[in-house]
Design a protein around this motif. Structure first.
Motif, short mmCIF file in Angstrom:
data_model
loop_
_atom_site.label_atom_id
_atom_site.label_comp_id
_atom_site.label_asym_id
_atom_site.label_seq_id
_atom_site.Cartn_x
_atom_site.Cartn_y
_atom_site.Cartn_z
N SER A 65 -3.68 -4.26 17.26
CA SER A 65 -3.02 -4.82 15.92
C SER A 65 -1.68 -4.76 15.80
N GLY A 66 -0.80 -4.46 16.69
CA GLY A 66 0.30 -4.43 16.63
C GLY A 66 1.17 -3.11 15.92
N LEU A 67 0.36 -2.31 15.51
CA LEU A 67 0.96 -1.16 15.01
C LEU A 67 1.46 -0.07 15.77
N GLU A 68 2.54 0.10 15.76
CA GLU A 68 3.16 1.29 16.50
C GLU A 68 2.98 2.68 15.89
N GLU A 69 2.93 2.71 14.76
CA GLU A 69 2.46 4.02 14.04
C GLU A 69 1.35 4.06 13.43
N LYS A 70 0.75 5.12 13.19
CA LYS A 70 -0.61 5.34 12.51
C LYS A 70 -0.40 6.00 10.97
N LEU A 71 0.45 5.39 10.00
CA LEU A 71 0.83 5.73 8.97
C LEU A 71 -0.39 5.62 7.89
N THR A 72 -0.08 6.62 7.07
CA THR A 72 -1.16 6.71 5.93
C THR A 72 -0.49 6.91 4.58
N PHE A 73 -1.30 6.64 3.45
CA PHE A 73 -0.36 7.00 2.06
C PHE A 73 -0.25 8.28 1.98
N ALA A 74 -0.88 9.28 2.52
CA ALA A 74 -0.68 10.79 2.15
C ALA A 74 0.83 10.99 2.99
N GLU A 75 1.20 10.19 3.93
CA GLU A 75 2.64 10.56 4.34
C GLU A 75 3.80 9.93 3.59
N PHE A 76 3.29 9.14 2.67
CA PHE A 76 4.21 8.21 1.91
C PHE A 76 5.14 8.94 0.74
N ASP A 77 6.23 8.88 0.59
CA ASP A 77 7.18 9.68 -0.04
C ASP A 77 7.12 8.64 -1.51
N TRP A 78 6.34 8.97 -2.42
CA TRP A 78 6.39 7.85 -3.72
C TRP A 78 7.51 8.28 -4.67
N THR A 112 12.50 -0.65 0.71
CA THR A 112 11.34 -0.41 -0.68
C THR A 112 10.33 0.14 -0.51
N GLY A 113 10.03 0.21 0.69
CA GLY A 113 8.64 0.72 1.18
C GLY A 113 7.57 -0.04 1.73
N LYS A 114 7.79 -1.53 1.67
CA LYS A 114 6.99 -2.31 1.95
C LYS A 114 6.34 -2.15 3.29
N SER A 115 6.96 -2.07 4.58
CA SER A 115 6.54 -1.71 5.63
C SER A 115 5.64 -0.58 5.77
N HIS A 116 5.88 0.46 5.12
CA HIS A 116 5.26 1.73 5.25
C HIS A 116 3.68 1.51 4.33
N VAL A 117 3.83 0.67 3.36
CA VAL A 117 2.49 0.26 2.67
C VAL A 117 1.68 -0.35 3.48
N ALA A 118 2.41 -1.71 4.01
CA ALA A 118 1.40 -2.68 5.00
C ALA A 118 0.91 -1.74 6.16
N LYS A 119 1.64 -1.11 6.78
CA LYS A 119 1.12 -0.21 7.94
C LYS A 119 0.01 0.74 7.53
N ALA A 120 0.16 1.02 6.37
CA ALA A 120 -0.95 2.08 6.19
C ALA A 120 -2.16 1.54 5.65
N VAL A 121 -2.18 0.36 4.75
CA VAL A 121 -3.19 -0.49 4.77
C VAL A 121 -3.78 -0.90 6.07
N ALA A 122 -2.91 -1.49 6.89
CA ALA A 122 -3.56 -1.85 8.21
C ALA A 122 -4.22 -0.64 8.95
N ASN A 123 -3.54 0.32 8.83
CA ASN A 123 -4.17 1.41 9.44
C ASN A 123 -5.45 1.79 8.87
N GLN A 124 -5.71 1.68 7.66
CA GLN A 124 -6.89 2.17 7.00
C GLN A 124 -7.92 0.94 7.30
N ALA A 125 -7.34 -0.13 7.45
CA ALA A 125 -8.33 -1.45 7.95
C ALA A 125 -8.93 -1.12 9.26
N VAL A 126 -7.88 -0.81 10.11
CA VAL A 126 -8.51 -0.34 11.73
C VAL A 126 -9.48 0.80 11.58
N LEU A 127 -9.25 1.86 11.04
CA LEU A 127 -10.17 3.02 10.99
C LEU A 127 -11.37 2.39 10.13
#
Length: 163
Positions: A65-78, A112-127
């Motif tokens: 996927s090209g994801l270097e990290e397995k980010l989730t929304f649980a880790e996101f600082d809203w 603004t958090g776009k990359s974290h959101v994109a990585k979290a969505v991408a990680n969810q899709a992989v899962l």
């Protein structure tokens, strides 16, 4: 004809049943200790293989996927960016846009958090078993522009082959 344990292990290796091979001895001992019926034991052993294969598939897809990290929304600082549309981001996490054959485009200022959101969505899709390609557009287009035509086609194919 009954096989010995080494023969069974060789057969499992030959059949590429590493999940069964890795847990067989433990499962046999557990079944004997619990006086478990054969079908129940066999179904547990098969589930071990299915779990192993699913885990390896997810790991392989994550690597591709090209994801270097397995980010989730649980880790996101809203609270980091209160202007970020939280509900829209959480809606992306459901992946309804993927099953609808749509795309999601995240735009905004840097930091603004776009990359974290994109990585979290991408990680969810992989899962969820989807083929994913995470890339940052400026890097992708720079590399694309500097590539030979056959390499450009390969880069585009890797994106088009994703869900």
């Amino acid at each position: 004809m009954t096989m010995s344990m080494p023969e069974i292990e060789r057969s499992l290796k030959q059949l590429h049943l590493s999940g069964v091979r890795d847990t067989l001895e433990t499962r046999v001992l557990q079944a004997q200790a619990a006086n478990q019926p054969f079908l129940e034991t066999f179904s547990i052993i098969l589930q071990d293989e299915l779990d192993r294969r699913q885990s390896r598939l997810i790991e392989r897809r994550h690597k591709q996927s090209g994801l270097e990290e397995k980010l989730t929304f649980a880790e996101f600082d809203w609270s980091f960016n209160p202007k970020l549309p939280r509900q829209a981001c959480l809606e992306l996490r459901t992946l309804k846009f993927v099953s609808a054959g749509e795309n999601a485009l995240l735009i905004g200022k840097p930091g603004t958090g776009k990359s974290h959101v994109a990585k979290a969505v991408a990680n969810q899709a992989v899962l969820q078993g989807y083929k994913v390609q995470y890339l940052e557009t400026d890097d992708f287009f720079t590399r694309f522009d500097l590539s030979e035509p056959e390499q450009q086609e390969k880069r585009l194919r890797s994106i088009l082959d994703c869900d």
